[in-house]
Design an enzyme around this catalytic site. Sequence first.
Site, PDB file in Angstrom:
ATOM      1  N   PRO A  48     -52.674  44.776  33.486  1.00 15.56           N
ATOM      2  CA  PRO A  48     -53.299  44.923  32.175  1.00 15.56           C
ATOM      3  C   PRO A  48     -52.291  44.844  31.033  1.00 15.56           C
ATOM      4  O   PRO A  48     -51.284  45.524  31.062  1.00 15.56           O
ATOM      5  CB  PRO A  48     -53.905  46.325  32.253  1.00 15.56           C
ATOM      6  N   ASP A  87     -54.410  47.995  29.228  1.00 19.40           N
ATOM      7  CA  ASP A  87     -53.541  49.147  29.356  1.00 19.40           C
ATOM      8  C   ASP A  87     -53.551  49.832  28.000  1.00 19.40           C
ATOM      9  O   ASP A  87     -53.195  49.217  27.000  1.00 19.40           O
ATOM     10  CB  ASP A  87     -52.133  48.657  29.703  1.00 19.40           C
ATOM     11  N   TRP A 620     -47.460  54.392  33.938  1.00 15.80           N
ATOM     12  CA  TRP A 620     -47.348  53.456  35.071  1.00 15.80           C
ATOM     13  C   TRP A 620     -48.278  53.860  36.212  1.00 15.80           C
ATOM     14  O   TRP A 620     -48.637  53.035  37.040  1.00 15.80           O
ATOM     15  CB  TRP A 620     -45.905  53.379  35.573  1.00 15.80           C
ATOM     16  N   GLN A 656     -41.249  43.957  35.248  1.00 17.05           N
ATOM     17  CA  GLN A 656     -42.232  44.850  35.859  1.00 17.05           C
ATOM     18  C   GLN A 656     -41.816  45.307  37.248  1.00 17.05           C
ATOM     19  O   GLN A 656     -42.554  46.037  37.905  1.00 17.05           O
ATOM     20  CB  GLN A 656     -43.592  44.154  35.971  1.00 17.05           C
ATOM     21  N   TRP A 660     -44.884  47.973  37.159  1.00 15.38           N
ATOM     22  CA  TRP A 660     -46.157  47.759  37.836  1.00 15.38           C
ATOM     23  C   TRP A 660     -45.998  47.388  39.302  1.00 15.38           C
ATOM     24  O   TRP A 660     -46.721  47.872  40.164  1.00 15.38           O
ATOM     25  CB  TRP A 660     -46.937  46.680  37.092  1.00 15.38           C
ATOM     26  N   LYS A 693     -33.223  35.812  22.624  1.00 13.89           N
ATOM     27  CA  LYS A 693     -34.493  36.488  22.748  1.00 13.89           C
ATOM     28  C   LYS A 693     -35.334  36.222  21.496  1.00 13.89           C
ATOM     29  O   LYS A 693     -34.808  36.215  20.385  1.00 13.89           O
ATOM     30  CB  LYS A 693     -34.234  37.988  22.871  1.00 13.89           C
ATOM     31  N   LYS A 696     -39.604  38.949  16.129  1.00 10.88           N
ATOM     32  CA  LYS A 696     -40.135  38.714  14.792  1.00 10.88           C
ATOM     33  C   LYS A 696     -39.035  38.885  13.759  1.00 10.88           C
ATOM     34  O   LYS A 696     -38.993  38.190  12.754  1.00 10.88           O
ATOM     35  CB  LYS A 696     -41.260  39.714  14.515  1.00 10.88           C
TER      36      LYS A 696
END
Length: 1171
Positions: A48, A87, A620, A656, A660, A693, A696
């Site tokens: 999610p 999530d 988590w 993750q 996850w 990377k 913004k």
Amino acid sequence: MNYPEFKQPLNYGQVGTDILAWWKQNGIFEKSVSTREGQPTFVFYEGPPSANGAPGIHHVMARTVKDIFCRYQTLLGKQVHRKGGWDTHGLPIELQVEKELGITKEDIGKKISIEEYNQRCRETVMRFKQQWDDLTEKMGYWVDLDDPYITFEPEYIESCWALLKKLYDKGLLYKGYTIQPYSPAAGTGLSSHELNQPGTYRDVKDTTVVAQFKVKRDEKSEKLFAGADEAVETFILAWTTTPWTLPANTGLAVGKNIPYVLVRTFNPYTYAPIRVVLAKALVSKYFTEKGATAAFEEYVNSDHKVLPWRTEGEFTGADLVGIRYERLFGQEAGFPAFEGEENAFRVIPGDFVTTEDGTGIVHISPTFGADDFRAAQLAGVPALLVADDEGKLGPIVDRTGRYVPQMGEFGGRWVKNYDGHDESAADYRTLDVDISIRLKERGRAFKVEKYEHTYPHCWRTDKPVLYYPLDSWFIKTTAVKDRLIELNKTINWQPESTGTGRFGNWLENLVDWNLSRSRYWGTPLPIWRTQDGTEEICIGSVEQLKAEIDKAVAAEIMTHNPIKVSGSLSLVSSSQEGEDQQPATRNQKLDLHRPYVDDIFLVSPSGQPMYREPDLIDVWFDSGAMPYAQWHYPIENEGQFRKNFPADFIAEGVDQTRGWFFTLHALAVMLEDSVAYKNVMANGLVLDKNGNKMSKRLGNAIDPFTTIQQYGPDATRWYMIANAQPWDNLKFDLNGITEVQRRFFGTLFNTYSFYALYANLDGFQAREFDRVPYAELSELDRWILSKLQSLIQEVRGYYDGYDPTKAARAIQDFVTDQLSNWHVRLSRRRFWKGELTQDKKAAYETLQECLVVISQLMAPIAPFFAEWLYQNMMGENDELGMMNAELTAQKPQFSSHNSSFITRAESVHLTLLVQADEARIDKALEERMELAQRISSLTHSLRKKSGLKVRQPLQRILVPVFNDTTREQVGKVEDLICAEVNVKHVEFLDDTSGVLVKSVKPNFKRLGQQYGAKLKAVGARIQQMSAEEISQLEKTGQLAVEIDGEAYTLAPDDVEIRTQDLPGWLVATDGPLTVALDVTLTDELRQEGVARELVNRLQNLRKDSGLEVQDKVRVTLQQQPELEAAVQSFGSYIREEVQALALDFAPEISGGSVLEFDEFSVPVLLNVATA
RNA sequence: GGGCUUGUAGCUCAGGUGGUUAGAGCGCUACACUGAUAAUGUAGAGGUCCCUGGUUCGAGUCCAGGCAGGCCCA
């Protein structure tokens, strides 16, 4: 039916929009699931996302990967449910809300109630849901957005509770502590982001000690005593900047690979002779060069300025591990005993140990350092805990920052200046100083000095932070460590190294899962406890909670029961309440969040009130619980759950791995003794084109919406997948999408347009059961169909192996290099010449098959364009494919599906992927076509060298061949070569002709195995071989040579023989392949050349005049002898090419154009022929 | 500091189990081609295969140690 024709350039963004609308209108996604009802399932779990921020281009990457394999499996006939999810809990959301409200955690419960605060979180978390849904659709990610699981909903939380209770009942849930930054002055723990506030780290001057830990002599430590003077004590040196933690020491950590030395010397304060252990690299920090030669005997009576020392032994850290030492502040000095003491005071390994400062040995106090805690836990070294008045165990420092009373002479002392003592006062002495003095007196301090370093301070009180054990709830993952490791080995990780490396190592060094979070917006821990902690209950459902509250009401602990819901929650009842209700407003009656659960008090069996443990659980856990909680299992829907567990496939970012991927795995192993997923892809990051990377702040972030709009979803997806393997980082460059668009989609579009243009002119329609029989197809057609079958095999293999990049590249190469640039190019005239002959029909049918199969193969990666192509190719034509209507209506016969026919369906995504027809794979044919391509390329190269343009026909090329196979192979493609390079014949030159000049090249691979070190000499000899020797080797199959006085016999395999030259000919070579071009021009060839030029110029003229391909013309040329000769010989050819009904000469032409080529300048008149 | 990962042409990437002359596409230069034409062909320029050692007759490839970028964890 007509094939739709499109203007160039195609608007790919529009294709995306149009197809998307069509999918929606016709419910294609739903059908892709419903038509597979009853078929084997392919289980996919959606990790999610959190909708509290706008989606970025990296989400397109991650979701493309997920989408590809779900679509692929659907094409295989499996049913793939894709339940979406959100999530919704966690720190990022809390921080965002706090930022927007301009508050801090401190203000919660004061300036704003927990209720209001959580309401804000609830509103914030789905703020960008619209954008996410929008992106999901536009990028073509097929996932069920209508019925997602949402982690903040009461059913979801209830499932989490039920799972926690299961763990609790298995004894896997317990209360312990972790080391966290803690401010005694503020009485609160600090989060890592509070610690990262500016100004928290400050330079301070502290008293530091290098303490001496006395080694106990036993088997383990014997190596430190070999041949030593019994009276001289041996110590391990360890440095600390927090001497107040020394009484809590229970271990010493060394680096396993760090070299250490044993040094004989004196204690600089007591002058006692000692031996000490420290890192070799740090010896010079404590001992001078002078001391290395200074006499030991003189030290005691000297001024003690030079400390004599000698190295007496060297060890690695691994050698030292296990050595025991004496407790520094033991019971004999009035310090308390503690549990597990027999396992304490040992040397243990620590991966954090360095030789940058100190002694290369780290003092370990598990209660006051996170590293210390972890290393001690791994090594089985206990923490020093003492019991308070109530018998509760705690560290030697209380929560206000003072030593507990049991700490002998130091009992009750502040470990730092938390009581506001005037530090300049004469009587002010820190605990650090007093401990150091005591160590000096006892001969246990090797060096005491003030040291300036940075140390974190509480941002609110400005007082030093302590690393302090705080209560936490844990899941005892270490109890199932072996099973976690074992089952992990059955998971197919892509890339493999993430599974064995990053994930595998993580499992090897597993510690218990710390569940506790001291926060507000999250799943509450469903555990209620009595004040003294002796009685507790773990709640596993709303129903149970309701019943417990009833008991509490009866015991007059609660006044009434706030839970009105009858029985347990049910997903069914909640979703039936109203389709139009927003998820956020569903089940408003019941909220299992704080503060409501905190206002619930229960009663213990002994009649004591029980309070909820105030922690929330790690988010988590929420996401790791999704295989269960998405179905509201184990409360209900066991069947649903069983059908969808474990997952066949999941994919998320490599970040993750410990998130996850781990929580899914851990919960599955503990709850089901199973893996949670069978295949997992960990994809890399999306960086900007310079490898930085995206952020913004830097302004280098790519907006996914404008990208998709501008370049279309397909080119965007294709670029991401084809450019780098998903698990590598992708340097995202918009120019790359342009290239994909131009090179791949542009070529494919052109190929389709070409097909559509001529098929429409001919009124051609493909019919599956009315095809030119395979055996009657030309070499060229059978070749591309063979390549196509190979491609199907290859691409299926790559998809099956979860390698979409290779699949994309294979499709791309096939389309651009084989299909477009060879098959179509060589077939061009087949399409635009004459009537619909069998050959022309075959050409259409071949291209049609290629295009439709390509649309299937590319569908997982470029779903919109694939649909566009498929629809254009299939249209309303129901005669295509095998019993297509039946297939769509009847559901695919998965098990029996083994068809190389193209299935007809409403959408390409509802078809069954074709199987390769192996009978049509002809490796020899593929090989000889490659020969044709290479020979053509060499001939082009020769033309270029000799300045003979392709339009000038030439008589022949010569190809030397050394065996019959090659000769036969080239012979079969002679026509193709001749047409492609415009020559009349291919002639073969075999060995016996004797005109070839040959050269040899040693076959090092073979020679190396045979001759090893003598290879150089042999190789040199081979390169010197004469023409006679080469010839002899070829004829007799062996050649005797003498090298450095030794005799060798060379075999043909030892060398590679090549044609180097053909005297008198223009020659080009490519590896073993050689082509010679006959550049002799006869009159006839010249005339044909002229005819071709004429055709070319007339074609240009037609085009410039705006004529359609099928328009017929009449041509009149001004008289000219060479032209007339050419027309004499090649008139019919010219007329046919330019679609001229008449081709005449006139003495004088006026008002027409002028054709210019070579030395000619020809006035011409071109009229459209009216019937 | 640790684990994992990447490093090959200006850019993006290929380079089973070691084989001497390292490839492709894009970009660049030149020439050609022209009824798919914003396509195509041919030729050319462009490389310390991150560095240093080692193993080997031979290393882009295997081993060790570094360096640089990235991710995760401390």
